[in-house]
Motif scaffolding. Sequence first.
Motif, mmCIF file in Angstrom:
data_model
loop_
_atom_site.group_PDB
_atom_site.id
_atom_site.type_symbol
_atom_site.label_atom_id
_atom_site.label_comp_id
_atom_site.label_asym_id
_atom_site.label_seq_id
_atom_site.Cartn_x
_atom_site.Cartn_y
_atom_site.Cartn_z
ATOM 1 N N ARG A 44 6.750 -23.230 -34.514
ATOM 2 C CA ARG A 44 8.099 -22.712 -34.779
ATOM 3 C C ARG A 44 8.054 -21.411 -35.587
ATOM 4 O O ARG A 44 8.753 -20.450 -35.318
ATOM 5 N N HIS A 50 17.978 -19.154 -28.452
ATOM 6 C CA HIS A 50 17.324 -20.253 -29.153
ATOM 7 C C HIS A 50 17.307 -21.512 -28.298
ATOM 8 O O HIS A 50 17.922 -21.565 -27.237
ATOM 9 N N GLY A 51 16.621 -22.543 -28.813
ATOM 10 C CA GLY A 51 16.676 -23.878 -28.232
ATOM 11 C C GLY A 51 17.131 -24.838 -29.321
ATOM 12 O O GLY A 51 17.496 -24.417 -30.410
HETATM 13 ZN ZN LIG Z 1 15.699 -21.050 -32.756
#
Ligand SMILES: [Zn+2]
Length: 461
Positions: free
Chosen positions: A118, A166-167
């Motif tokens: 991330r 984003h996800g």
């Molecule tokens: Zn994100």
Amino acid sequence: MTDRLQRFSQKYAHICSLSSIGQSVEGRELWVMRITTNQTADEPGKPRFKYVGNIHGDEALSRQLSVYLIEYLLTQYGRDVRVTELVDRTDIYIMASMNPDGSERAVEGDCSGSSEGRENAKHYDLDKSFSDRDESFSKTSEDLPEVTAVMKWILEKKFVLSGSLHGGSVMATYPFDDGSSYATAELTADEAVFRHLAQTYTENHPIMRMDNPDCPDVPDKNLGDGIDMLTWAYHSTDTLAVNIGLSCELLPPEELLSEYWEKNYGALLHFIQQVHLFVRGMVTDGHSGKGIANATVVVEGSSHYVHTSSTGQYWRPLAPGSYHITASAPGYTPISASVRVLETRVEQVDFKLTRGTLSVEEGEQKDFEKLVEWLLAPGELDQLVRSLLPAQTLRYRTYRERSEFLRGLTLNFPRITRLYRYVVLKMCLYFLANTANHLIKVPLLCLFEYYLSCSVSCSCM
Ligand SMILES: [Zn+2]
């Protein structure tokens, strides 16, 4: 991904170009694909738009859909009317991955939010690491080269509108819409336009239109001590940016990719089209008729302001309603206009500014003496600063405002001034006059020191 982008850029060289705006911690290039006709020139009339994907390295879908979008725009140009028109009229930039190091570490099929990959290679969440205040920010550009490069890029390109992909969620969000303590009165003019932009995406998305599905929370392990990209862009740049959540899954299996593309591509294209709505116009010199570069355009009730392009053009997204808009430039008298924005129309609002008391027509040395004399007169410097910085309230001036002040002077007095050193992410600016006469150089420098210190203490403004 690099190979694929390079192949595209060779095959479709007439409408795209690939360049790197910097490198990640581990030395990977930060690729940006620019898609528009006439790559060489800054064409008048073309607003700049950008998408940034894969800010969180584990959100691979945002990277993949960015690459698909690049491919779609390139292959459908000349075939699909909507795509052709977009590419003809818009200067589009797509950064498929802002976090290539993280995305290398992420694991396919990981829906649990283990958040591997991330952050960047130094374990910072890139979306929480933006800042324009050096003193309160402990990270260096070695910790966050990706953020440093993106900040520089955004400041330089002055995008009108941006989407961050984003996800981990399926919704479109904008600065302060979580009701956080940042949500102050300064958003009054812009909340409506942000809501409109977010809705634009939502309404063109088959899932979001029906419902906002709840996704499991993604654990935030390392919060940065900066602000997120949207908030920074709103306060410190010309860009209005919206976060777009493409899916609950961060890194879905390959066989689902085409399904996600089908769900999102219409909304992705529609969002780019929004850059052509709202208010636009020219800020020109009333005497010469030439466009004024880097003039400031401010909407009453908003702390977000935009600047004109090198040809004097500006774009300002605004929701339907009535507004009071002011254009100003260093050395010119500001002008205001009222405008009513309607849902489906583009409002053209032009400003013709006239010079203040200072003339640059009378030769270099005279200009310089006049500038110094003008700035030294009691109250004149304060007046100049006020005419340049539109908000009348007593507050700290940001680094950006101070930078724009100096850049504005160099643009309007090019023969007698030179910006000696301009460091984007450091709070040090030096302004030296380009003259043989050293006796005059000193007071000018002192004046700018005075200006910088007074802008910090606020005591004289
Ligand atoms: Zn994100």
